[in-house]
Design a protein around this motif. Structure first.
Motif, PDB file in Angstrom:
ATOM      1  N   ASN A   1      70.740   1.220 -26.840  1.00  0.00           N
ATOM      2  CA  ASN A   1      72.154   1.827 -27.379  1.00  0.00           C
ATOM      3  C   ASN A   1      72.832   0.801 -28.100  1.00  0.00           C
ATOM      4  OD1 ASN A   1      74.150   3.997 -27.806  1.00  0.00           O
ATOM      5  ND2 ASN A   1      75.114   3.084 -25.939  1.00  0.00           N
ATOM      6  N   GLU A   2      72.835  -0.470 -27.418  1.00  0.00           N
ATOM      7  CA  GLU A   2      74.030  -1.284 -27.576  1.00  0.00           C
ATOM      8  C   GLU A   2      73.493  -2.533 -28.672  1.00  0.00           C
ATOM      9  OE1 GLU A   2      75.735  -2.620 -24.021  1.00  0.00           O
ATOM     10  OE2 GLU A   2      76.491  -0.892 -23.728  1.00  0.00           O
ATOM     11  N   THR A   3      72.112  -2.722 -28.457  1.00  0.00           N
ATOM     12  CA  THR A   3      71.511  -3.771 -29.348  1.00  0.00           C
ATOM     13  C   THR A   3      70.612  -3.476 -30.446  1.00  0.00           C
ATOM     14  OG1 THR A   3      71.886  -5.362 -27.313  1.00  0.00           O
ATOM     15  CG2 THR A   3      70.031  -5.771 -28.883  1.00  0.00           C
ATOM     16  N   ALA A   4      69.366  -2.875 -30.099  1.00  0.00           N
ATOM     17  CA  ALA A   4      68.297  -2.449 -30.979  1.00  0.00           C
ATOM     18  C   ALA A   4      68.783  -1.412 -31.992  1.00  0.00           C
ATOM     19  CB  ALA A   4      67.003  -2.014 -30.128  1.00  0.00           C
ATOM     20  N   ASN A   5      69.400  -0.465 -31.681  1.00  0.00           N
ATOM     21  CA  ASN A   5      69.732   0.710 -32.425  1.00  0.00           C
ATOM     22  C   ASN A   5      70.892   0.489 -33.685  1.00  0.00           C
ATOM     23  OD1 ASN A   5      67.598   2.402 -31.226  1.00  0.00           O
ATOM     24  ND2 ASN A   5      69.121   3.596 -30.270  1.00  0.00           N
ATOM     25  N   PRO A   6      71.918  -0.400 -33.129  1.00  0.00           N
ATOM     26  CA  PRO A   6      72.766  -0.877 -34.205  1.00  0.00           C
ATOM     27  C   PRO A   6      72.109  -1.724 -35.066  1.00  0.00           C
ATOM     28  CG  PRO A   6      73.867  -0.961 -31.930  1.00  0.00           C
ATOM     29  CD  PRO A   6      72.145  -0.840 -31.744  1.00  0.00           C
ATOM     30  N   LEU A   7      71.287  -2.543 -34.843  1.00  0.00           N
ATOM     31  CA  LEU A   7      70.576  -3.451 -35.668  1.00  0.00           C
ATOM     32  C   LEU A   7      69.567  -2.222 -36.817  1.00  0.00           C
ATOM     33  CD1 LEU A   7      69.349  -5.781 -37.121  1.00  0.00           C
ATOM     34  CD2 LEU A   7      67.676  -5.806 -35.185  1.00  0.00           C
ATOM     35  N   ILE A   8      68.903  -1.408 -36.241  1.00  0.00           N
ATOM     36  CA  ILE A   8      68.318  -0.579 -37.239  1.00  0.00           C
ATOM     37  C   ILE A   8      69.237   0.123 -38.045  1.00  0.00           C
ATOM     38  CG2 ILE A   8      66.859   1.639 -37.322  1.00  0.00           C
ATOM     39  CD1 ILE A   8      65.746   0.743 -34.504  1.00  0.00           C
ATOM     40  N   ALA A   9      70.173   0.585 -37.405  1.00  0.00           N
ATOM     41  CA  ALA A   9      71.268   1.273 -38.537  1.00  0.00           C
ATOM     42  C   ALA A   9      71.965   0.476 -39.566  1.00  0.00           C
ATOM     43  CB  ALA A   9      72.421   2.080 -37.716  1.00  0.00           C
ATOM     44  N   ARG A  10      72.226  -0.596 -39.118  1.00  0.00           N
ATOM     45  CA  ARG A  10      72.878  -1.789 -40.009  1.00  0.00           C
ATOM     46  C   ARG A  10      71.775  -2.009 -41.239  1.00  0.00           C
ATOM     47  NH1 ARG A  10      76.054  -4.227 -42.937  1.00  0.00           N
ATOM     48  NH2 ARG A  10      76.995  -6.151 -42.238  1.00  0.00           N
ATOM     49  N   LEU A  11      70.460  -2.224 -40.653  1.00  0.00           N
ATOM     50  CA  LEU A  11      69.436  -2.273 -41.848  1.00  0.00           C
ATOM     51  C   LEU A  11      69.407  -1.255 -42.769  1.00  0.00           C
ATOM     52  CD1 LEU A  11      66.718  -4.464 -40.237  1.00  0.00           C
ATOM     53  CD2 LEU A  11      68.000  -5.229 -42.181  1.00  0.00           C
ATOM     54  N   MET A  12      69.371  -0.032 -42.199  1.00  0.00           N
ATOM     55  CA  MET A  12      69.113   1.073 -42.844  1.00  0.00           C
ATOM     56  C   MET A  12      70.070   1.588 -43.828  1.00  0.00           C
ATOM     57  SD  MET A  12      66.655   3.368 -40.302  1.00  0.00           S
ATOM     58  CE  MET A  12      66.176   4.623 -42.050  1.00  0.00           C
ATOM     59  N   THR A  13      71.421   0.964 -43.651  1.00  0.00           N
ATOM     60  CA  THR A  13      72.706   1.176 -44.317  1.00  0.00           C
ATOM     61  C   THR A  13      72.972  -0.113 -45.083  1.00  0.00           C
ATOM     62  OG1 THR A  13      74.004   0.872 -42.807  1.00  0.00           O
ATOM     63  CG2 THR A  13      73.173   3.361 -43.174  1.00  0.00           C
ATOM     64  N   PHE A  14      72.351  -1.164 -45.318  1.00  0.00           N
ATOM     65  CA  PHE A  14      72.781  -2.567 -45.751  1.00  0.00           C
ATOM     66  C   PHE A  14      73.057  -2.112 -47.290  1.00  0.00           C
ATOM     67  CE2 PHE A  14      72.506  -7.071 -46.319  1.00  0.00           C
ATOM     68  CZ  PHE A  14      73.411  -7.509 -45.347  1.00  0.00           C
ATOM     69  N   PRO A  15      74.175  -2.874 -47.865  1.00  0.00           N
ATOM     70  CA  PRO A  15      74.673  -2.620 -49.239  1.00  0.00           C
ATOM     71  C   PRO A  15      73.892  -3.151 -50.289  1.00  0.00           C
ATOM     72  CG  PRO A  15      76.118  -4.306 -48.093  1.00  0.00           C
ATOM     73  CD  PRO A  15      75.163  -3.815 -47.114  1.00  0.00           C
ATOM     74  N   ILE A  16      73.003  -4.140 -49.931  1.00  0.00           N
ATOM     75  CA  ILE A  16      72.031  -4.575 -51.003  1.00  0.00           C
ATOM     76  C   ILE A  16      70.463  -4.340 -50.593  1.00  0.00           C
ATOM     77  CG2 ILE A  16      73.657  -6.256 -51.835  1.00  0.00           C
ATOM     78  CD1 ILE A  16      72.249  -8.621 -50.172  1.00  0.00           C
ATOM     79  N   PRO A  17      69.455  -4.160 -51.576  1.00  0.00           N
ATOM     80  CA  PRO A  17      68.072  -4.092 -51.120  1.00  0.00           C
ATOM     81  C   PRO A  17      67.534  -5.321 -49.937  1.00  0.00           C
ATOM     82  CG  PRO A  17      68.471  -4.215 -53.542  1.00  0.00           C
ATOM     83  CD  PRO A  17      69.707  -4.557 -53.168  1.00  0.00           C
ATOM     84  N   THR A  18      67.070  -4.756 -49.112  1.00  0.00           N
ATOM     85  CA  THR A  18      66.293  -5.605 -48.008  1.00  0.00           C
ATOM     86  C   THR A  18      64.831  -5.592 -48.125  1.00  0.00           C
ATOM     87  OG1 THR A  18      66.407  -3.771 -46.366  1.00  0.00           O
ATOM     88  CG2 THR A  18      68.089  -5.205 -46.549  1.00  0.00           C
ATOM     89  N   ILE A  19      64.033  -6.630 -47.993  1.00  0.00           N
ATOM     90  CA  ILE A  19      62.939  -6.873 -48.165  1.00  0.00           C
ATOM     91  C   ILE A  19      62.134  -7.679 -47.016  1.00  0.00           C
ATOM     92  CG2 ILE A  19      60.855  -7.928 -49.714  1.00  0.00           C
ATOM     93  CD1 ILE A  19      63.216  -7.867 -51.984  1.00  0.00           C
ATOM     94  N   ALA A  20      61.073  -6.807 -46.467  1.00  0.00           N
ATOM     95  CA  ALA A  20      60.663  -7.725 -45.326  1.00  0.00           C
ATOM     96  C   ALA A  20      59.396  -8.341 -45.994  1.00  0.00           C
ATOM     97  CB  ALA A  20      60.031  -6.588 -44.157  1.00  0.00           C
ATOM     98  N   ALA A  21      59.311  -9.778 -45.624  1.00  0.00           N
ATOM     99  CA  ALA A  21      58.228 -10.562 -46.180  1.00  0.00           C
ATOM    100  C   ALA A  21      57.350 -10.724 -45.026  1.00  0.00           C
ATOM    101  CB  ALA A  21      58.828 -11.927 -46.661  1.00  0.00           C
ATOM    102  N   ILE A  22      56.388 -10.174 -44.693  1.00  0.00           N
ATOM    103  CA  ILE A  22      55.648  -9.953 -43.648  1.00  0.00           C
ATOM    104  C   ILE A  22      54.403 -11.157 -43.569  1.00  0.00           C
ATOM    105  CG2 ILE A  22      53.926  -8.633 -42.268  1.00  0.00           C
ATOM    106  CD1 ILE A  22      55.434  -6.033 -43.318  1.00  0.00           C
TER     107      ILE A  22
END
Length: 287
Positions: A118-139
């Motif tokens: 509730n306080e750590t993992a999910n806010p990170l997920i929501a932040r990435l999914m609405t981030f204002p510039i394209p995000t790329i995971a370099a796996i």
């Protein structure tokens, strides 16, 4: 975050200030790189998320806002003459190795914290999914469990081709008796459209090779990583991610990339933001 009027930030920057777990670099105008380096396998601990990754995202957005100004009419051009509202963010595993992108949550630091999702993992997920510039995971190596969810939360994924060292994408909770949080199911249903692929991920715990991940649509491109030296494999993944970043960095310059995603992923985000403290999690070796 609102546009900043402060002096431009200095890069590279490491977070947190003591025993840093991520490094943010700015190799050229409009491109930010967040390197994860919590040990060799970049486990996603509470400290890693709350004191490193989330503040790093804030820093990147602050710098992007500083570059772009408050509106398209007041934005300046960058040193190459491009509109300074352009931008992209790459997230990569530790660059001095090519075995891991992220190996998921560190269970011992998660199981005793009922508010972790509730306080750590999910806010990170929501932040990435609405981030204002394209995000790329370099796996650049194995991408397991929460590490895979971190990658799926990004807009694009580039993966090593496994030619130099094998690498897998896998959600292995089924093999350890760990139920999924609602947020994991919401991300999977949003980012993976094929029900048979979702079944292989969630209910079979299949280890997707790079070629399988590409065929299943889990990643967008593979990076050729032949050669010697751990750095070479990872740097090839990074170079391929930078090529993609150049292609998509023009997309957020009008300032609506994040807001469109907020509506595109609305159902997922509503689930992610549910109170996860009621979700019971069983002991497991890795989440």
């Amino acid at each position: 975050m609102s546009s900043s009027s402060q002096t431009p930030l200095r890069f590279p920057a490491s977070l947190p200030s003591t025993e840093p777990l991520v490094t943010i670099s700015y190799p050229h105008d409009g491109l930010w790189i967040i390197e994860l380096h919590n040990g060799e396998d970049s486990r996603l601990t509470k400290r890693m998320i709350d004191d490193a990754i989330r503040p790093a995202l804030d820093l990147v957005e602050e710098h992007w806002n500083f570059n772009r100004g408050s509106s398209p009419t007041t934005r300046s051009k960058d040193s190459s003459g491009r509109d300074s509202g352009e931008g992209a963010l790459i997230i990569i595993g530790k660059r001095s190795q090519d075995k891991f992108f992220s190996n998921g949550f560190e269970y011992e630091s998660v199981k005793g914290n009922p508010a972790f999702f509730n306080e750590t993992a999910n806010p990170l997920i929501a932040r990435l999914m609405t981030f204002p510039i394209p995000t790329i995971a370099a796996i650049n190596g194995h991408c397991f469990a929460a590490g895979m969810m971190l990658a799926l939360s990004c807009d694009y994924r580039i993966m090593t081709d496994g030619s130099r060292r094998r690498a897998w994408m896998c959600m292995n909770e089924i093999h350890f008796g760990a139920p999924w949080p609602l947020s994991f199911a919401a991300i999977l249903n949003t980012k993976v459209s094929d029900p048979s692929v979702r079944r292989r991920i969630a209910l079979e715990g299949h280890r997707f090779t790079p070629s399988e991940a590409l065929a299943a649509g889990l990643v967008d491109r593979l990076a050729t990583c032949e050669g010697t030296g751990a750095e070479l494999g990872t740097e090839n993944v990074l170079q391929e991610a930078m090529k993609l970043a150049k292609e998509v960095s023009v997309l957020p310059k009008q300032g609506v990339w994040g807001s469109i995603k907020a509506f595109l992923y609305r159902d997922c985000l509503e689930t992610v933001r549910l109170d996860a403290r009621t979700h019971s999690m069983l002991p497991t070796a890795r989440l």
